[in-house]
Design a protein around this motif. Structure first.
Motif, PDB file in Angstrom:
ATOM      1  N   ARG A 215     -11.814  73.556  78.225  1.00 40.97           N
ATOM      2  CA  ARG A 215     -10.448  73.405  77.709  1.00 40.97           C
ATOM      3  C   ARG A 215     -10.367  72.666  76.374  1.00 40.97           C
ATOM      4  O   ARG A 215      -9.402  71.940  76.102  1.00 40.97           O
ATOM      5  CB  ARG A 215      -9.552  72.721  78.742  1.00 40.97           C
ATOM      6  CG  ARG A 215      -9.523  73.355  80.108  1.00 40.97           C
ATOM      7  CD  ARG A 215      -9.443  74.869  80.124  1.00 40.97           C
ATOM      8  NE  ARG A 215      -8.407  75.464  79.305  1.00 40.97           N
ATOM      9  CZ  ARG A 215      -7.216  75.823  79.774  1.00 40.97           C
ATOM     10  NH1 ARG A 215      -6.918  75.629  81.049  1.00 40.97           N
ATOM     11  NH2 ARG A 215      -6.335  76.382  78.975  1.00 40.97           N
ATOM     12  N   ASP A 217      -9.804  74.144  73.701  1.00 41.77           N
ATOM     13  CA  ASP A 217      -8.675  74.777  73.018  1.00 41.77           C
ATOM     14  C   ASP A 217      -7.394  73.979  73.195  1.00 41.77           C
ATOM     15  O   ASP A 217      -6.567  73.888  72.273  1.00 41.77           O
ATOM     16  CB  ASP A 217      -8.497  76.212  73.502  1.00 41.77           C
ATOM     17  CG  ASP A 217      -8.309  76.309  75.018  1.00 41.77           C
ATOM     18  OD1 ASP A 217      -8.931  75.512  75.754  1.00 41.77           O
ATOM     19  OD2 ASP A 217      -7.538  77.179  75.477  1.00 41.77           O
ATOM     20  N   LEU A 218      -7.208  73.364  74.366  1.00 40.13           N
ATOM     21  CA  LEU A 218      -6.020  72.548  74.610  1.00 40.13           C
ATOM     22  C   LEU A 218      -6.033  71.301  73.735  1.00 40.13           C
ATOM     23  O   LEU A 218      -4.981  70.857  73.245  1.00 40.13           O
ATOM     24  CB  LEU A 218      -5.948  72.139  76.087  1.00 40.13           C
ATOM     25  CG  LEU A 218      -5.816  73.247  77.120  1.00 40.13           C
ATOM     26  CD1 LEU A 218      -5.728  72.654  78.515  1.00 40.13           C
ATOM     27  CD2 LEU A 218      -4.585  74.111  76.829  1.00 40.13           C
ATOM     28  N   ILE A 219      -7.206  70.718  73.550  1.00 42.50           N
ATOM     29  CA  ILE A 219      -7.323  69.518  72.709  1.00 42.50           C
ATOM     30  C   ILE A 219      -6.981  69.867  71.261  1.00 42.50           C
ATOM     31  O   ILE A 219      -6.247  69.128  70.581  1.00 42.50           O
ATOM     32  CB  ILE A 219      -8.738  68.919  72.813  1.00 42.50           C
ATOM     33  CG1 ILE A 219      -9.071  68.579  74.269  1.00 42.50           C
ATOM     34  CG2 ILE A 219      -8.865  67.675  71.938  1.00 42.50           C
ATOM     35  CD1 ILE A 219     -10.514  68.130  74.484  1.00 42.50           C
ATOM     36  N   GLU A 221      -5.071  72.325  70.232  1.00 39.40           N
ATOM     37  CA  GLU A 221      -3.626  72.570  70.150  1.00 39.40           C
ATOM     38  C   GLU A 221      -2.837  71.271  70.178  1.00 39.40           C
ATOM     39  O   GLU A 221      -1.804  71.140  69.514  1.00 39.40           O
ATOM     40  CB  GLU A 221      -3.189  73.493  71.280  1.00 39.40           C
ATOM     41  CG  GLU A 221      -3.628  74.929  71.103  1.00 39.40           C
ATOM     42  CD  GLU A 221      -3.195  75.501  69.761  1.00 39.40           C
ATOM     43  OE1 GLU A 221      -1.994  75.407  69.425  1.00 39.40           O
ATOM     44  OE2 GLU A 221      -4.063  76.016  69.037  1.00 39.40           O
ATOM     45  N   ALA A 222      -3.305  70.292  70.954  1.00 38.58           N
ATOM     46  CA  ALA A 222      -2.627  68.993  70.995  1.00 38.58           C
ATOM     47  C   ALA A 222      -2.653  68.325  69.624  1.00 38.58           C
ATOM     48  O   ALA A 222      -1.638  67.772  69.167  1.00 38.58           O
ATOM     49  CB  ALA A 222      -3.288  68.102  72.039  1.00 38.58           C
ATOM     50  N   ARG A 224      -2.945  69.827  66.804  1.00 36.90           N
ATOM     51  CA  ARG A 224      -2.087  70.598  65.886  1.00 36.90           C
ATOM     52  C   ARG A 224      -0.688  69.980  65.861  1.00 36.90           C
ATOM     53  O   ARG A 224      -0.002  70.002  64.835  1.00 36.90           O
ATOM     54  CB  ARG A 224      -2.020  72.058  66.327  1.00 36.90           C
ATOM     55  CG  ARG A 224      -1.328  72.968  65.314  1.00 36.90           C
ATOM     56  CD  ARG A 224      -1.090  74.351  65.914  1.00 36.90           C
ATOM     57  NE  ARG A 224      -2.319  74.983  66.352  1.00 36.90           N
ATOM     58  CZ  ARG A 224      -3.146  75.655  65.547  1.00 36.90           C
ATOM     59  NH1 ARG A 224      -2.864  75.757  64.254  1.00 36.90           N
ATOM     60  NH2 ARG A 224      -4.236  76.224  66.023  1.00 36.90           N
ATOM     61  N   LYS A 225      -0.276  69.441  67.005  1.00 32.60           N
ATOM     62  CA  LYS A 225       1.045  68.809  67.110  1.00 32.60           C
ATOM     63  C   LYS A 225       1.042  67.380  66.587  1.00 32.60           C
ATOM     64  O   LYS A 225       2.093  66.743  66.541  1.00 32.60           O
ATOM     65  CB  LYS A 225       1.504  68.821  68.572  1.00 32.60           C
ATOM     66  CG  LYS A 225       1.679  70.223  69.145  1.00 32.60           C
ATOM     67  CD  LYS A 225       2.259  70.167  70.547  1.00 32.60           C
ATOM     68  CE  LYS A 225       2.535  71.576  71.077  1.00 32.60           C
ATOM     69  NZ  LYS A 225       3.340  71.574  72.313  1.00 32.60           N
ATOM     70  N   THR A 319      -2.446  70.466  79.583  1.00 36.54           N
ATOM     71  CA  THR A 319      -1.542  71.061  78.602  1.00 36.54           C
ATOM     72  C   THR A 319      -1.621  70.254  77.312  1.00 36.54           C
ATOM     73  O   THR A 319      -1.911  69.050  77.336  1.00 36.54           O
ATOM     74  CB  THR A 319      -0.081  71.049  79.094  1.00 36.54           C
ATOM     75  OG1 THR A 319       0.348  69.683  79.257  1.00 36.54           O
ATOM     76  CG2 THR A 319       0.073  71.779  80.426  1.00 36.54           C
ATOM     77  N   PRO A 320      -1.340  70.888  76.167  1.00 37.85           N
ATOM     78  CA  PRO A 320      -1.328  70.136  74.910  1.00 37.85           C
ATOM     79  C   PRO A 320      -0.338  68.973  74.926  1.00 37.85           C
ATOM     80  O   PRO A 320      -0.650  67.881  74.434  1.00 37.85           O
ATOM     81  CB  PRO A 320      -0.931  71.197  73.875  1.00 37.85           C
ATOM     82  CG  PRO A 320      -1.419  72.480  74.456  1.00 37.85           C
ATOM     83  CD  PRO A 320      -1.203  72.341  75.941  1.00 37.85           C
ATOM     84  N   ASP A 321       0.841  69.182  75.506  1.00 35.61           N
ATOM     85  CA  ASP A 321       1.840  68.117  75.518  1.00 35.61           C
ATOM     86  C   ASP A 321       1.378  66.904  76.317  1.00 35.61           C
ATOM     87  O   ASP A 321       1.648  65.759  75.938  1.00 35.61           O
ATOM     88  CB  ASP A 321       3.161  68.637  76.099  1.00 35.61           C
ATOM     89  CG  ASP A 321       3.890  69.575  75.135  1.00 35.61           C
ATOM     90  OD1 ASP A 321       3.562  69.544  73.928  1.00 35.61           O
ATOM     91  OD2 ASP A 321       4.762  70.334  75.593  1.00 35.61           O
ATOM     92  N   VAL A 324      -1.049  65.057  74.142  1.00 35.00           N
ATOM     93  CA  VAL A 324      -0.314  64.339  73.095  1.00 35.00           C
ATOM     94  C   VAL A 324       0.263  63.043  73.639  1.00 35.00           C
ATOM     95  O   VAL A 324       0.143  61.966  73.018  1.00 35.00           O
ATOM     96  CB  VAL A 324       0.809  65.227  72.507  1.00 35.00           C
ATOM     97  CG1 VAL A 324       1.740  64.392  71.624  1.00 35.00           C
ATOM     98  CG2 VAL A 324       0.223  66.379  71.710  1.00 35.00           C
TER      99      VAL A 324
END
Length: 408
Positions: A215, A217-219, A221-222, A224-225, A319-321, A324
């Motif tokens: 995972r 990819d989730l890190i 994406e996180a 990215r935010k 999840t990315p959120d 974060v």
């Protein structure tokens, strides 16, 4: 206890389970090694201490390096072909088929389980989804093979006398899959290969193989935010190209790095981010050996390697959120972390601890096993029994046994 056989799955690279075998060999240097197949590169063979593993017929199958995992349906039969009759103790290192070897009643089989075979049990749906095998003829064939593997795995679980799990998480999976209890002995981590650094820089790090269940990819994406925070990703794998193609400016993908460079990055990082649900998870311990706090998904082995609020913190969802939110919590609290305590915690996973716990457990199991074996009554052969002194023709005849042979 005299002779020890160490059974491994397949030897393809020097990774986590091979580090366990390395310590087993250090504790039992006279033991012999068995593996389904051996395609280790020459520069990674040192941990075998000059031993040549005994392999199976799979070693001679075509295109072995490319197709090894495709030969999985043949592996249960393969491990059952070894003649292990000359050994007192069988010590298997299992994440697929190693525990399925056939032993006699006077042999003690201890299995160190990294996990019950994931893709045949509770990870089957995820495996099929990630392999694009959720429907169609190939899906039906794969499901049939996994069903066969699952049945064999359950049947062969009774061949083990004592189970050792690498975490409490895996002990629960062993109980669920096999209905057996397991002693928990955490795997060895080469803590001394990492030097702690107490001056941190302003970046985060993630390091793992770039495969779906990690995972990473989730890190990405996180972060990215969180464009004002930098992330460094170390590792290679099938997902590298897709991650690279859609990588935000504040995330740096470095691919595979040698130990020295990776450890320096880990030493300087503000925190290590880990999003996988692992059986144990060695890299979070390595990060803590660098005195680097860990932000981890709060399930699986991470719950046993990271102390919430002391050596790191957890996020509740993959999840990315959720990542974060955990990073923001860490930012508010990171000044309160005692980095020397983080290093001391990691030192509890040293290889010396693993070897002592494992050898003590095996010695205790052998004492019980050998004592029970020695005190078993020996049943007398009817031919030698005085009441049948006139010879074998006087054996009792069982109804439905026309040859006069007793059935058991």
């Amino acid at each position: 206890m005299k002779n020890v056989a160490i059974i491994h799955e397949w030897l393809t690279t020097y990774a986590g389970s091979e580090r366990v075998v390395e310590q087993m060999l250090r504790e039992y240097p006279e033991s012999d090694v068995f593996a389904v197949a051996d395609i280790l590169p020459e520069n990674e063979r040192e941990f075998l201490q000059g031993k040549t593993p005994n392999t199976t017929f799979i070693q001679k199958l075509p295109f072995l390096k490319k197709l090894l995992r495709h030969y999985l349906p043949l592996m249960p039969m393969a491990v059952e072909q070894w003649d292990l009759s000359g050994y007192d103790v069988i010590l298997s290192s299992n994440h697929a088929v190693a525990k399925g070897v056939i032993c006699g009643p006077d042999q003690l089989h201890v299995s160190y389980v990294h996990t019950p075979i994931r893709y045949a049990w509770d990870f089957q749906a995820q495996y099929l989804r990630e392999s694009n095998l959720t429907w169609g003829i190939r899906s039906m064939l794969t499901r049939s093979i996994l069903h066969y593997i699952r049945l064999w795995d359950k049947v062969s679980s009774s061949r083990v006398d004592a189970y050792v799990a690498n975490s409490h998480f895996i002990a629960r999976r062993i109980q669920k899959c096999y209905g057996r209890t397991a002693k928990v002995i955490h795997p060895p981590v080469d803590v001394d290969a990492f030097t702690p650094t107490y001056e941190k820089e302003d970046y985060y790090i993630a390091a793992s193989r770039l495969v779906p269940y990690k995972r990473v990819d989730l890190i990405v994406e996180a972060f990215r935010k969180m464009p004002d925070r930098k992330l460094v990703v170390v590792g290679d794998g099938p997902m590298f190209k897709s991650l690279k193609a859609n990588c935000p400016a504040n995330v740096e993908l470095l691919g595979y790095l040698k130990h020295d460079r990776m450890s320096k990055l880990m030493q300087g990082a503000k925190a290590f981010v880990f999003a996988a649900e692992e059986d144990f998870g060695i890299t979070p311990v390595e990060a803590q050996a660098c005195a680097t706090p860990v932000i981890a998904y709060g399930r699986g082995g991470s719950l046993e390697t990271v102390i919430d609020g002391v050596t790191g913190c957890f996020f509740a969802e993959q999840t990315p959120d959720s990542i974060v939110a955990a990073v923001e919590t860490f930012e508010r609290q990171h000044g309160h972390y005692d980095l020397s305590s983080i290093r001391r915690h990691a030192e509890g996973f040293r290889p010396e601890r693993f070897r002592k716990e494992l050898s003590d457990f095996i010695a205790a199991e052998w004492a019980k096993f050998d004592g029970h074996r020695r005190h078993q009554p020996h049943h007398q052969d009817p031919v030698a029994d005085p009441q049948f002194a006139d010879g074998p023709d006087q054996r009792p005849v069982v109804i439905g046994d026309p040859l006069g042979m007793t059935l058991s």
